[in-house]
Write an enzyme that holds these catalytic residues in place. Sequence first.
Site, PDB file in Angstrom:
ATOM      1  N   ASN A 148      56.288 -11.506 -94.846  1.00 57.47           N
ATOM      2  CA  ASN A 148      55.971 -11.466 -93.454  1.00 57.47           C
ATOM      3  C   ASN A 148      55.169 -12.505 -93.154  1.00 57.47           C
ATOM      4  OD1 ASN A 148      53.763 -10.610 -94.797  1.00 57.47           O
ATOM      5  ND2 ASN A 148      54.028  -8.338 -93.916  1.00 57.47           N
ATOM      6  N   ARG A 286      41.986 -10.101 -93.407  1.00 57.29           N
ATOM      7  CA  ARG A 286      41.668  -8.242 -93.749  1.00 57.29           C
ATOM      8  C   ARG A 286      40.158  -8.129 -92.892  1.00 57.29           C
ATOM      9  NH1 ARG A 286      45.881  -7.349 -94.874  1.00 57.29           N
ATOM     10  NH2 ARG A 286      46.979  -6.832 -96.541  1.00 57.29           N
ATOM     11  N   GLN A 315      41.412   1.697 -92.470  1.00 56.49           N
ATOM     12  CA  GLN A 315      42.595   1.582 -91.569  1.00 56.49           C
ATOM     13  C   GLN A 315      43.357   2.968 -91.947  1.00 56.49           C
ATOM     14  OE1 GLN A 315      43.876  -2.895 -90.991  1.00 56.49           O
ATOM     15  NE2 GLN A 315      45.398  -1.729 -91.875  1.00 56.49           N
ATOM     16  N   HIS A 334      47.122  -2.744 -86.985  1.00 53.01           N
ATOM     17  CA  HIS A 334      47.685  -3.665 -88.112  1.00 53.01           C
ATOM     18  C   HIS A 334      49.259  -3.529 -87.636  1.00 53.01           C
ATOM     19  CE1 HIS A 334      47.282  -5.204 -92.502  1.00 53.01           C
ATOM     20  NE2 HIS A 334      47.993  -5.981 -91.667  1.00 53.01           N
TER      21      HIS A 334
HETATM   22  P1  NAD Z   1      48.952 -16.813 -99.701  1.00 56.38           P
HETATM   23  O1  NAD Z   1      48.595 -16.386-101.096  1.00 56.38           O
HETATM   24  O2  NAD Z   1      49.790 -17.757 -99.442  1.00 56.38           O
HETATM   25  O3  NAD Z   1      47.683 -17.730 -99.354  1.00 56.38           O
HETATM   26  C1  NAD Z   1      46.207 -17.587 -99.335  1.00 56.38           C
HETATM   27  C2  NAD Z   1      45.503 -18.862 -99.718  1.00 56.38           C
HETATM   28  O4  NAD Z   1      44.206 -18.872 -99.502  1.00 56.38           O
HETATM   29  C3  NAD Z   1      45.763 -19.590-100.821  1.00 56.38           C
HETATM   30  O5  NAD Z   1      46.287 -20.854-100.774  1.00 56.38           O
HETATM   31  C4  NAD Z   1      44.499 -19.592-101.615  1.00 56.38           C
HETATM   32  O6  NAD Z   1      44.425 -20.806-102.348  1.00 56.38           O
HETATM   33  C5  NAD Z   1      43.394 -19.641-100.363  1.00 56.38           C
HETATM   34  N1  NAD Z   1      42.146 -18.980-100.677  1.00 56.38           N
HETATM   35  C6  NAD Z   1      41.879 -18.085-101.669  1.00 56.38           C
HETATM   36  N2  NAD Z   1      40.325 -17.817-101.621  1.00 56.38           N
HETATM   37  C7  NAD Z   1      40.023 -18.986-101.018  1.00 56.38           C
HETATM   38  C8  NAD Z   1      38.689 -19.136-100.605  1.00 56.38           C
HETATM   39  N3  NAD Z   1      37.633 -18.485-101.192  1.00 56.38           N
HETATM   40  N4  NAD Z   1      38.395 -20.314 -99.931  1.00 56.38           N
HETATM   41  C9  NAD Z   1      39.459 -20.888 -99.543  1.00 56.38           C
HETATM   42  N5  NAD Z   1      40.816 -20.577 -99.700  1.00 56.38           N
HETATM   43  C10 NAD Z   1      41.129 -19.797-100.493  1.00 56.38           C
HETATM   44  O7  NAD Z   1      48.743 -15.411 -98.811  1.00 56.38           O
HETATM   45  P2  NAD Z   1      49.372 -15.766 -97.156  1.00 56.38           P
HETATM   46  O8  NAD Z   1      50.913 -15.278 -97.220  1.00 56.38           O
HETATM   47  O9  NAD Z   1      49.202 -16.943 -96.675  1.00 56.38           O
HETATM   48  O10 NAD Z   1      48.598 -14.471 -96.742  1.00 56.38           O
HETATM   49  C11 NAD Z   1      47.176 -14.842 -96.687  1.00 56.38           C
HETATM   50  C12 NAD Z   1      46.270 -13.154 -96.493  1.00 56.38           C
HETATM   51  O11 NAD Z   1      46.841 -12.723 -95.336  1.00 56.38           O
HETATM   52  C13 NAD Z   1      47.070 -11.978 -97.532  1.00 56.38           C
HETATM   53  O12 NAD Z   1      46.099 -12.209 -98.636  1.00 56.38           O
HETATM   54  C14 NAD Z   1      46.729 -10.980 -96.668  1.00 56.38           C
HETATM   55  O13 NAD Z   1      45.311 -10.478 -96.836  1.00 56.38           O
HETATM   56  C15 NAD Z   1      46.990 -11.466 -95.249  1.00 56.38           C
HETATM   57  N6  NAD Z   1      48.068 -10.856 -94.554  1.00 56.38           N
HETATM   58  C16 NAD Z   1      47.981 -10.089 -93.494  1.00 56.38           C
HETATM   59  C17 NAD Z   1      49.148  -9.516 -92.859  1.00 56.38           C
HETATM   60  C18 NAD Z   1      49.145  -8.763 -91.526  1.00 56.38           C
HETATM   61  O14 NAD Z   1      50.070  -8.075 -91.367  1.00 56.38           O
HETATM   62  N7  NAD Z   1      48.189  -8.929 -90.685  1.00 56.38           N
HETATM   63  C19 NAD Z   1      50.542  -9.931 -93.427  1.00 56.38           C
HETATM   64  C20 NAD Z   1      50.488 -10.977 -94.558  1.00 56.38           C
HETATM   65  C21 NAD Z   1      49.306 -11.107 -95.220  1.00 56.38           C
END
Ligand code: NAD
Length: 386
Positions: A148, A286, A315, A334
């Site tokens: 997603n 989050r 949530q 959400h």
């Molecule tokens: P991803 O794993 O591809 O990307 C996360 C990125 O964050 C990674 O590249 C990592 O290196 C970076 N990161 C981690 N800690 C960090 C920090 N302290 N400083 C800077 N960069 C940092 O994940 P994604 O698919 O891009 O999703 C990201 C987040 O979005 C998920 O973990 C989830 O919490 C959230 N999400 C929300 C929904 C929604 O429905 N709202 C859906 C999917 C994901």
Amino acid sequence: MAKVLCVLYPDPVTGYPPAYARDTIPVIASYPGGESVPTPVSPLGFRPGSLLGSVSGELGLRPYLEANGHELIVTSDKDGADSTFDHHLPDADIVISQPFWPAYLTADRIDKAKKLKLALTAGIGSDHVDLKAAAAHGISVAEETYSNSISVAEHVVMMVLSLVRNYLPAHQYAVNGGWNIADCVSRSYDVEGMHFGTIGAGRIGMAVLKRLKSFDMHLHYMERYQQPEEVESKLGLQFHATPEELVAHCDVINLQVPLYPSTEGMFNDRMFDHMKRGSYLINTARGKLCDRDAVVRALNSGKLAGYAGDVWFPQPAPVEHPWRSMPFNGMTPHMSGSSLSAQARYAAGTLEILECFLNHRPIRPEYLIVDGGQLVGTGERSYQLA
Ligand code: NAD
């Protein structure tokens, strides 16, 4: 035979199945970068485009699980010691939960889940599982990477435009019978020429940057891993070493890092002090990445001109949660990662992971967060245990 305990959000108040707006969804062949979409071996137990994430949808898992002799319990009753979830947890082998309606697998609950071997997130973001406790108990944690990500990236772009152009209040004037142009435009700007920055530029963050490139915004990012020079120059990206440095340069800021102990509360009064007056903050990552009350203070003081997102804590958010009523907000429940298009992908990915796990085949590394007592795969790249 495994007992699979699946927690999903409640059915629509208008009943199940809903009246669908469209008959089909586009077929996506592969994700950006070439990763393949889910490839379960068994037939899908659902029609792509149907509502799978609510209790009656069951993620389409029942045909596969029952044909193979497994037990499936599906409930939305997840909170409190008397919940259906707590009742079944002690003898569940596998727990499935979606971040939209998370079954919080705390250390206490993990202690009680003596048979639990797999905590499976239908979607992306496994912070509702205490990853350290899961690792210590030898529980594997997996999610459907990329399922997603584009759904959320589209939602972020929508919120950037909605906030900056003042779309939501203007729409409300129209719905209410008004024609108050001056009221509509007195907080409305163009995004062209503004500075946009994302903290976290993984799958979602990069997809947002690529999409906003066409709006002629100046693009910034802060990441653990810097992009190759050719990517930076193609998109015109400016890298920042710290979130504080990024927010000082940007007009619109997007949060897209996973939640883990050291990212919790990243956006607090001190961080807002570094921002320009009238910044916009988008958070679909989050809720706990932000200090709840500091966000409200920043909107009331004018430090923030708008805040939008779809993630809260806890949530479902209580009715009195201040983000429901704070000024200049574009909050939704959400929902960004649970479009019908996304559901088809994460339901198929859930089936693929179950097939692998139950047949002792390896789960794709990109789907793994915790395995063998440690962070692995996407978990190792994106999360920290502290
Ligand atoms: P991803 O794993 O591809 O990307 C996360 C990125 O964050 C990674 O590249 C990592 O290196 C970076 N990161 C981690 N800690 C960090 C920090 N302290 N400083 C800077 N960069 C940092 O994940 P994604 O698919 O891009 O999703 C990201 C987040 O979005 C998920 O973990 C989830 O919490 C959230 N999400 C929300 C929904 C929604 O429905 N709202 C859906 C999917 C994901």
